[in-house]
Design a protein around this motif. Structure first.
Motif, PDB file in Angstrom:
ATOM      1  N   ASP A  78      26.190  16.743  57.504  1.00  0.00           N
ATOM      2  CA  ASP A  78      25.494  16.831  56.587  1.00  0.00           C
ATOM      3  C   ASP A  78      25.514  17.603  55.293  1.00  0.00           C
ATOM      4  OD1 ASP A  78      21.986  14.963  56.716  1.00  0.00           O
ATOM      5  OD2 ASP A  78      22.767  17.278  55.127  1.00  0.00           O
ATOM      6  N   PHE A  79      25.311  17.023  54.384  1.00  0.00           N
ATOM      7  CA  PHE A  79      25.598  17.736  52.378  1.00  0.00           C
ATOM      8  C   PHE A  79      24.612  16.903  51.440  1.00  0.00           C
ATOM      9  CE2 PHE A  79      28.012  18.270  48.589  1.00  0.00           C
ATOM     10  CZ  PHE A  79      27.781  19.257  48.598  1.00  0.00           C
ATOM     11  N   ARG A  80      24.220  17.993  51.113  1.00  0.00           N
ATOM     12  CA  ARG A  80      22.612  17.453  49.564  1.00  0.00           C
ATOM     13  C   ARG A  80      23.172  18.905  48.443  1.00  0.00           C
ATOM     14  NH1 ARG A  80      16.824  16.953  52.902  1.00  0.00           N
ATOM     15  NH2 ARG A  80      17.894  15.470  54.445  1.00  0.00           N
ATOM     16  N   PRO A  81      24.015  17.990  47.038  1.00  0.00           N
ATOM     17  CA  PRO A  81      24.591  19.265  46.684  1.00  0.00           C
ATOM     18  C   PRO A  81      23.370  20.098  46.201  1.00  0.00           C
ATOM     19  CG  PRO A  81      25.250  16.999  46.340  1.00  0.00           C
ATOM     20  CD  PRO A  81      24.834  16.994  47.520  1.00  0.00           C
ATOM     21  N   PHE A  82      23.916  21.603  45.712  1.00  0.00           N
ATOM     22  CA  PHE A  82      22.439  22.133  45.218  1.00  0.00           C
ATOM     23  C   PHE A  82      21.227  22.607  46.408  1.00  0.00           C
ATOM     24  CE2 PHE A  82      24.355  19.255  41.599  1.00  0.00           C
ATOM     25  CZ  PHE A  82      25.523  20.015  41.532  1.00  0.00           C
ATOM     26  N   HIS A  83      21.676  21.846  47.666  1.00  0.00           N
ATOM     27  CA  HIS A  83      20.421  22.532  48.504  1.00  0.00           C
ATOM     28  C   HIS A  83      21.229  22.757  49.796  1.00  0.00           C
ATOM     29  CE1 HIS A  83      17.404  20.919  51.254  1.00  0.00           C
ATOM     30  NE2 HIS A  83      16.614  21.310  50.375  1.00  0.00           N
ATOM     31  N   ARG A 122      33.159  12.669  43.283  1.00  0.00           N
ATOM     32  CA  ARG A 122      32.406  13.751  42.684  1.00  0.00           C
ATOM     33  C   ARG A 122      31.459  13.474  42.167  1.00  0.00           C
ATOM     34  NH1 ARG A 122      35.737  17.924  41.680  1.00  0.00           N
ATOM     35  NH2 ARG A 122      37.288  17.707  40.681  1.00  0.00           N
ATOM     36  N   GLU A 123      30.994  12.100  42.562  1.00  0.00           N
ATOM     37  CA  GLU A 123      29.471  11.579  41.822  1.00  0.00           C
ATOM     38  C   GLU A 123      28.764  11.088  43.587  1.00  0.00           C
ATOM     39  OE1 GLU A 123      28.356   8.530  38.908  1.00  0.00           O
ATOM     40  OE2 GLU A 123      30.536   9.507  37.389  1.00  0.00           O
ATOM     41  N   LEU A 124      29.003  10.779  44.058  1.00  0.00           N
ATOM     42  CA  LEU A 124      28.885  10.201  45.605  1.00  0.00           C
ATOM     43  C   LEU A 124      29.211  11.531  46.565  1.00  0.00           C
ATOM     44  CD1 LEU A 124      28.963   6.519  44.930  1.00  0.00           C
ATOM     45  CD2 LEU A 124      26.933   7.496  44.623  1.00  0.00           C
ATOM     46  N   PRO A 125      28.885  12.498  47.065  1.00  0.00           N
ATOM     47  CA  PRO A 125      29.812  13.344  47.689  1.00  0.00           C
ATOM     48  C   PRO A 125      29.654  13.260  48.397  1.00  0.00           C
ATOM     49  CG  PRO A 125      27.719  14.219  46.497  1.00  0.00           C
ATOM     50  CD  PRO A 125      27.832  12.906  45.975  1.00  0.00           C
ATOM     51  N   ASN A 126      28.924  12.387  49.919  1.00  0.00           N
ATOM     52  CA  ASN A 126      29.407  11.846  50.601  1.00  0.00           C
ATOM     53  C   ASN A 126      29.604  10.864  51.462  1.00  0.00           C
ATOM     54  OD1 ASN A 126      27.333  14.224  52.214  1.00  0.00           O
ATOM     55  ND2 ASN A 126      26.285  13.601  51.237  1.00  0.00           N
ATOM     56  N   LEU A 127      29.930   9.961  50.210  1.00  0.00           N
ATOM     57  CA  LEU A 127      30.991   9.128  50.352  1.00  0.00           C
ATOM     58  C   LEU A 127      32.203   9.262  51.019  1.00  0.00           C
ATOM     59  CD1 LEU A 127      31.129   5.827  49.944  1.00  0.00           C
ATOM     60  CD2 LEU A 127      31.437   6.271  47.590  1.00  0.00           C
ATOM     61  N   ALA A 128      33.300   8.633  51.939  1.00  0.00           N
ATOM     62  CA  ALA A 128      34.308   8.956  52.476  1.00  0.00           C
ATOM     63  C   ALA A 128      35.373   7.923  51.746  1.00  0.00           C
ATOM     64  CB  ALA A 128      34.222   8.326  53.739  1.00  0.00           C
ATOM     65  N   VAL A 129      36.520   8.251  51.190  1.00  0.00           N
ATOM     66  CA  VAL A 129      36.897   7.074  50.567  1.00  0.00           C
ATOM     67  C   VAL A 129      38.563   7.680  51.257  1.00  0.00           C
ATOM     68  CG1 VAL A 129      35.656   7.341  48.354  1.00  0.00           C
ATOM     69  CG2 VAL A 129      37.416   8.880  48.678  1.00  0.00           C
ATOM     70  N   VAL A 139      43.209  25.610  41.261  1.00  0.00           N
ATOM     71  CA  VAL A 139      42.132  24.231  40.907  1.00  0.00           C
ATOM     72  C   VAL A 139      40.736  25.161  41.270  1.00  0.00           C
ATOM     73  CG1 VAL A 139      40.617  23.254  43.322  1.00  0.00           C
ATOM     74  CG2 VAL A 139      42.819  23.252  42.635  1.00  0.00           C
ATOM     75  N   GLY A 140      39.810  24.775  40.466  1.00  0.00           N
ATOM     76  CA  GLY A 140      38.292  25.392  40.200  1.00  0.00           C
ATOM     77  C   GLY A 140      37.441  25.203  41.607  1.00  0.00           C
ATOM     78  N   GLY A 141      36.307  26.039  41.047  1.00  0.00           N
ATOM     79  CA  GLY A 141      34.805  25.569  42.386  1.00  0.00           C
ATOM     80  C   GLY A 141      34.032  24.753  42.148  1.00  0.00           C
ATOM     81  N   ALA A 142      34.325  23.498  41.737  1.00  0.00           N
ATOM     82  CA  ALA A 142      33.582  22.533  41.069  1.00  0.00           C
ATOM     83  C   ALA A 142      34.208  21.487  42.707  1.00  0.00           C
ATOM     84  CB  ALA A 142      33.689  21.977  40.064  1.00  0.00           C
ATOM     85  N   LEU A 143      34.092  21.272  43.716  1.00  0.00           N
ATOM     86  CA  LEU A 143      34.517  20.570  44.350  1.00  0.00           C
ATOM     87  C   LEU A 143      33.157  20.499  45.345  1.00  0.00           C
ATOM     88  CD1 LEU A 143      38.132  22.779  45.749  1.00  0.00           C
ATOM     89  CD2 LEU A 143      37.868  20.655  44.657  1.00  0.00           C
ATOM     90  N   VAL A 144      33.860  19.305  46.103  1.00  0.00           N
ATOM     91  CA  VAL A 144      32.862  19.010  46.887  1.00  0.00           C
ATOM     92  C   VAL A 144      33.295  18.735  48.319  1.00  0.00           C
ATOM     93  CG1 VAL A 144      31.319  17.799  46.037  1.00  0.00           C
ATOM     94  CG2 VAL A 144      32.910  16.390  46.478  1.00  0.00           C
ATOM     95  N   PRO A 145      32.927  19.428  49.523  1.00  0.00           N
ATOM     96  CA  PRO A 145      33.727  19.635  50.698  1.00  0.00           C
ATOM     97  C   PRO A 145      34.209  18.482  51.499  1.00  0.00           C
ATOM     98  CG  PRO A 145      30.722  20.230  50.807  1.00  0.00           C
ATOM     99  CD  PRO A 145      31.145  19.573  49.873  1.00  0.00           C
ATOM    100  N   THR A 146      34.214  17.188  50.715  1.00  0.00           N
ATOM    101  CA  THR A 146      34.702  16.157  51.455  1.00  0.00           C
ATOM    102  C   THR A 146      36.193  15.758  50.444  1.00  0.00           C
ATOM    103  OG1 THR A 146      33.301  14.588  50.615  1.00  0.00           O
ATOM    104  CG2 THR A 146      32.823  14.414  51.835  1.00  0.00           C
TER     105      THR A 146
END
Length: 787
Positions: free
Chosen positions: A529-534, A162-169, A493-500
């Protein structure tokens, strides 16, 4: 109420109220074979964190990693990933507290990399893996659970994106803490980011699947002789349950809070007088520090006023609800409370705190404190129940109040809240399996305008909320069922998702949102490559003959990507590039579509979509480009979004003589050809321009993606433009309205084509030019302006 997107993709919820009945679901471990891992494109430098120094050092040696363990701090902080052993290898003791130092270490190490990981736009470099020692089935069995507090790190890991959207967990649960075996598993799992939670039991790989579960049947009776103890139950959802139990069964209900209720005048002042009191207190603050302390004090005053108002209302209604001051984290206070009460027959651990601040802005002590309320509160209450045979015999059910924040990842600022909540089901399993306690954990969504969630308007962007009356009813049903396990309640499930995060829903079996979530991932493919809101870049492989829509269309006789699929892919990826805050928005129009026909041929298979968003004079605009495997540009377009969906006026069809480049319906049958051809398998032909096309007709996948723009209508408009001789096909504008995915009639109008559904205009396509180059505006007329 809902706001349904024009395109059935990123559904957004209207700020304010979005209440939906929830679905009851349970989790079950299932064997899940490891897919062939793709080779890692980058070499990762790892850090191993652990409370058992010997285990951490030996594993780090096998992985070539740095180490952070008791008495050993890493010298450098340039790791690409963290393998977090947390308390793995340390025997669990009820109330032992070893987890505090471990969570402190985790927080400090993640914070050292937080800024770099947050700035990283590549989706294949950084990772965090939490290793838990719950037995290989994530605790979902009746056997021995070695270290239940691994659940803290499971929740911590799942909320990090949620805070680090390109972090694979990933959460890796094992049945043995052998460093050699762990190293082998990690080497495989670090190359396969398929699911969030994976377990190994006797060498078999398992995953968790969520299954719909029927409403439980009552097995326990409750009446006026029952004593119900609710930690933290003096406000919010806890007090809603207290009232429900007292009203329905006449139970004696004891709710608790950290503080004694004061006798100050402000406690019972009318709201208007208390507002003046607040204003005076704030005005008296002369420094920033004084203002901060004043605001904190007033926040606590407001909470205590709510407690006093709740208790006063219960007394007026004749309900047997009493308040006791007790900090559930402090064992001596819990023991003293139990000594003052008859043995409770129902214990509800509801206490919790939520401080919605990003992890890099919290101290490790604050993180530990948030988790402590859930973990130490459970341990204190459990020890008090087990203290005497009489208490243990009296207990009918022990209910943990968990959250979807732990099970599925919470909001930004909720990493510690998620960690504490996800520990509860694992502790509940442990207490059931070790002591036979009738422990259940209920994972709730946000209740409508009720509870500890600090930012309700943000919360409804993540998941639909629960009506409090329904929540109380379901809660009582669960208590009376006497069930021992974990139950999850979830709406939409809402729209505030990140792709990962999408892969966390792959095994969400039976939920109505599952097709939508899989559809979201279909065109997204592999996120690069993902840059939130960009911006966002992702690649998908379209193999010749693999889906019906990929066998229907040819360019120069070679199988190619249909124009409608190219547009849909661009729109689907662009939908992820949203303005900050995920405001409600709708695709208003697709402009300046340029299609390079030779690059649509499916020889290479891989198509990469790049979408970049910005605020322009026209509003939120996303520029999308799709390139083929050889780097050639297959298509580009500009997508405009607006707060409200577009609407089209009713048009009169154009007589063919007045618009020679816009054919009448009969002329559609006569045109087409040149370099392009349609077999008519699914997308229509000149003789049958608008067949009924479903997602299943287009894609042979378990959850085929629903197109937001009717592919048959768009292909018909391309055919109607006439034979194509050059390589560049252009479309001035596509306006999709609600219902644009289902068009049953296509008519020529001034400037283009209107597609209708049941007589209502839902789609406008303007300026389709099959030429090799553009020479200004379409000869068919000036561009249409909708709505």
């Amino acid at each position: 109420m809902t706001v349904t997107a024009v395109r059935p993709h990123l559904v957004s919820f209207e700020t304010g109220s979005f209440v939906r009945p929830v679905r009851r679901m349970v989790w079950e471990p299932v064997p899940h074979p490891l897919p062939p891992p793709s080779p890692s494109p980058v070499a990762r430098r790892l850090l191993v964190i652990g409370s058992d120094p010997d285990l951490a050092v030996r594993l780090a040696s096998r992985l070539g990693a740095d180490v952070c363990a008791p008495g050993r701090e890493p010298e450098h902080d340039d790791w690409d990933g963290i393998v977090d052993l947390n308390v793995t290898g340390v025997p669990y003791r009820l109330g032992g507290g070893e987890w505090r130092d471990a969570l402190d270490r985790t927080t400090r190490m993640v914070q050292r990399r937080y800024a770099s990981w947050r700035a990283e736009s590549r989706a294949d470099r950084c990772c965090y893996v939490a290793v838990t020692h719950l037995g290989g089935l994530m605790g979902y069995d009746d056997g021995r659970i070695g270290t239940p507090l691994g659940g803290i790190w499971a929740g911590f890991a799942k909320c990090l994106p949620r805070e680090l959207p390109n972090l694979a967990v990933k959460v890796l649960d094992v049945d043995t803490a052998d460093p050699d075996g762990l190293a082998g598993l990690l080497e495989s799992e670090l190359a396969a980011w398929d699911l969030f939670e994976i377990g190994y039991r006797r060498g078999v790989r398992h995953a968790l699947t969520a299954l719909p579960s029927p409403e439980p049947q009552p097995r326990l009776d409750l009446d006026a002789d029952d004593v119900v103890l609710i930690s933290g139950g003096a406000r919010g959802v806890g007090f809603a349950l207290a009232r429900g139990l007292a009203e329905r069964f006449g139970c004696r209900v004891v709710v608790t809070g950290r503080d004694e209720l004061p006798t100050a005048d402000w406690l019972t002042l009318p709201d208007d007088r208390y507002a003046a009191h607040r204003h005076a207190r704030i005005a008296a603050a002369r420094t920033a520090d004084a203002l901060r302390k004043t605001r904190a004090a007033l926040k606590r005053e407001s909470e205590l006023r709510q407690v006093a108002a709740n208790l006063a209302a219960a007394e007026r209604d004749g309900l047997r609800i009493a308040y006791e001051a007790c900090d559930c984290v402090r064992q001596e206070q819990v023991d003293a409370l139990f000594a003052r009460l008859p043995a409770p027959t129902v214990v509800v651990h509801n206490a919790g705190i939520d401080v919605p601040t990003r992890l890099d802005m919290k101290s490790p002590e604050e993180v530990v404190r948030t988790v402590e309320v859930k973990v130490s509160g459970f341990e204190s209450l459990t020890r008090a129940v087990l203290a005497t045979p009489e208490r243990r015999a009296a207990l009918k059910v022990f209910c943990n109040v968990g959250s979807l924040a732990g099970r599925m990842g919470g909001m930004i600022g909720q990493i510690d809240y998620a960690a504490g909540n996800e520990a509860l089901p694992r502790l509940g399993f442990w207490a059931r399996n070790t002591y036979g306690l009738p422990t259940q954990t209920l994972c709730w969504p946000t209740w409508e305008r009720l509870g500890v969630i600090a930012n309700y308007d943000a919360a409804v962007r993540y998941v639909s909320t629960l009506d409090p009356a329904e929540g109380v009813r379901r809660w009582i049903d669960e208590l009376r069922s006497g069930g021992t396990g974990e139950v999850m309640f979830i709406g939409q499930v809402g729209g505030a998702l990140v792709p990962t995060q999408l892969r966390g829903f792959w095994l969400f079996t039976g939920h109505p949102d599952l097709p939508r979530l899989h559809g979201l991932a279909h065109f997204l493919g592999d996120v690069e490559d993902f840059r939130p809101f960009h911006s966002l870049r992702g690649s998908i492989v379209h193999r010749q003959g693999s889906h019906p829509c990929l066998t229907d269309f040819t360019v120069d006789g070679r199988p190619a990507l249909p124009v409608s699929v190219l547009v849909e892919q661009a729109c689907s990826v662009a939908d992820w590039v949203v303005p900050p805050g995920w405001p409600p928005q709708h695709l208003a129009s697709v402009r300046d579509v340029r299609v390079h026909l030779s690059a649509l041929v499916l020889e290479g298979g891989r198509f990469t979509t790049s979408a970049v968003g910005e605020t322009t004079e026209e509003g939120w605009t996303v520029n999308a480009t799709i390139t083929a495997a050889d780097g050639a540009v297959a298509g580009s377009m500009r997508l405009l979004y607006e707060p409200e969906p577009p609407a089209l006026p009713h048009h009169q069809p154009e007589p063919p003589a007045l618009s020679p480049l816009i054919p009448a319906p009969s002329a559609v049958k006569a045109r087409g050809g040149g370099r392009l051809a349609w077999s008519g398998l699914v997308l229509g032909t000149a003789e049958d321009p608008l067949p009924v096309v479903t997602a299943a007709d287009l894609w042979t996948t378990p959850f085929p993606p629903v197109h937001g723009i009717s592919p048959a209508a768009l292909e018909a408009a391309v055919r109607a433009a006439g034979p194509v001789s050059g390589d560049l096909l252009t479309i001035d504008r596509i306006v999709p309205c609600p219902g644009a995915q289902h068009v049953d009639r296509l008519l020529p109008v001034e400037g283009g084509w209107v597609g209708s559904r049941a007589g209502e205009p839902v789609l406008f396509v303007a300026g389709v030019i099959p030429g090799s180059r553009r020479t200004g505006r379409s000869a068919a007329g000036s561009p249409h302006r909708s709505g």
